[in-house]
Design an enzyme around this catalytic site. Structure first.
Site, short mmCIF file in Angstrom:
data_model
loop_
_atom_site.label_atom_id
_atom_site.label_comp_id
_atom_site.label_asym_id
_atom_site.label_seq_id
_atom_site.Cartn_x
_atom_site.Cartn_y
_atom_site.Cartn_z
N SER A 1 -68.33 -4.56 -2.35
CA SER A 1 -68.19 -5.39 -1.14
C SER A 1 -68.35 -4.55 0.13
CB SER A 1 -66.83 -6.08 -1.11
OG SER A 1 -66.73 -6.98 -2.20
N LEU A 2 -67.88 -3.30 0.10
CA LEU A 2 -68.04 -2.42 1.26
C LEU A 2 -69.46 -1.87 1.34
CD1 LEU A 2 -64.63 -0.50 1.07
CD2 LEU A 2 -65.23 -2.45 2.52
N ASP B 1 -63.36 16.90 -11.40
CA ASP B 1 -63.41 17.82 -12.54
C ASP B 1 -62.12 17.85 -13.34
OD1 ASP B 1 -66.02 18.85 -12.19
OD2 ASP B 1 -65.33 20.16 -10.60
N LEU C 1 -63.18 11.87 1.04
CA LEU C 1 -64.26 10.89 1.03
C LEU C 1 -65.27 11.26 2.11
CD1 LEU C 1 -61.91 7.77 0.96
CD2 LEU C 1 -63.03 8.85 -1.00
N GLU C 2 -66.53 11.15 1.81
CA GLU C 2 -67.60 11.42 2.78
C GLU C 2 -68.14 10.07 3.23
OE1 GLU C 2 -69.18 12.98 -0.47
OE2 GLU C 2 -68.25 14.94 -0.32
N TYR D 1 -61.25 23.09 -13.41
CA TYR D 1 -61.36 23.37 -11.98
C TYR D 1 -60.32 24.39 -11.51
CZ TYR D 1 -62.25 22.73 -7.04
OH TYR D 1 -62.57 22.97 -5.74
#
Length: 193
Positions: free
Chosen positions: A112-113, A128, A137-138, A171
């Site tokens: 939806s976004l 990881d 978040l980018e 990681y």
């Protein structure tokens, strides 16, 4: 094999997969768990002459990044962050994730976004084995509308896959675990490579 909703709940209840604050069972559906946007953002300053030459020395990259990034900002929980078309910012999830060494996670945006033009990750959607921290978040507004992002809103979904065995180099084992135990928005640490 990707975990279904019932298995995600079992992994959480058995504390094999740790998510804090603990998610509501309503946020686990199908094969995903919904995660929320925090009130922390990091904005790039507008610069038309800043060049990050990835072949240059690590000091050069670090200098350019620090000079051209703003400080982390906080939005009141009753306010919204305004993301204009073609703007890119870093944001953070409310949830902190601890991944066991035999599980890998995948971060996906909400359909939806996305239909409004919001991208929630550029390329780094893998979580990881051995990861511990909040997820950066980018966010990129690829659409034509100004988007008001409210802290606490469901911003993305996580899914999980069981590995064929336990990772021998998770990681948190790596010498270059630059973002381990991330609690705030850390900008690129590529200069540490």
């Amino acid at each position: 094999m990707r975990l279904c909703d019932q298995d995600i709940k079992k992994w959480i209840l058995k504390k094999k997969l740790i998510i804090t604050p603990a998610p509501s069972m309503k946020s686990i559906r199908g094969a995903t768990i919904d995660i929320r946007l925090s009130n922390k953002f990091r904005i790039f300053k507008k610069s038309h002459n800043a060049i990050i030459d990835l072949k240059k020395s690590s000091r050069n990259i670090q200098y350019v990044l620090k000079k051209n990034m703003s400080d982390e900002i906080f939005i009141s929980n009753n306010k919204s962050f305004i993301l204009k078309p073609k703007d890119f910012v870093l944001a953070l999830t409310i949830e902190k994730i601890f991944m066991p060494t035999n599980l890998i996670g995948w971060l996906d945006g909400r359909s939806s976004l996305a239909r409004l033009g919001l991208m929630i990750h550029m390329t780094s959607h893998r979580i990881d084995p051995g990861w511990n921290g909040k997820i950066v978040l980018e966010l990129f507004n690829a659409g034509n509308f100004i988007l008001a992002l409210t802290p606490g809103m469901f911003i993305a979904a996580l899914s999980f896959e069981i590995l064929s065995g336990v990772s021998s180099q998770p990681y948190n084992y790596k010498n270059r675990s630059k973002y381990f135990n991330q609690e705030s928005i850390i900008s690129s640490l590529i200069y540490k490579e």
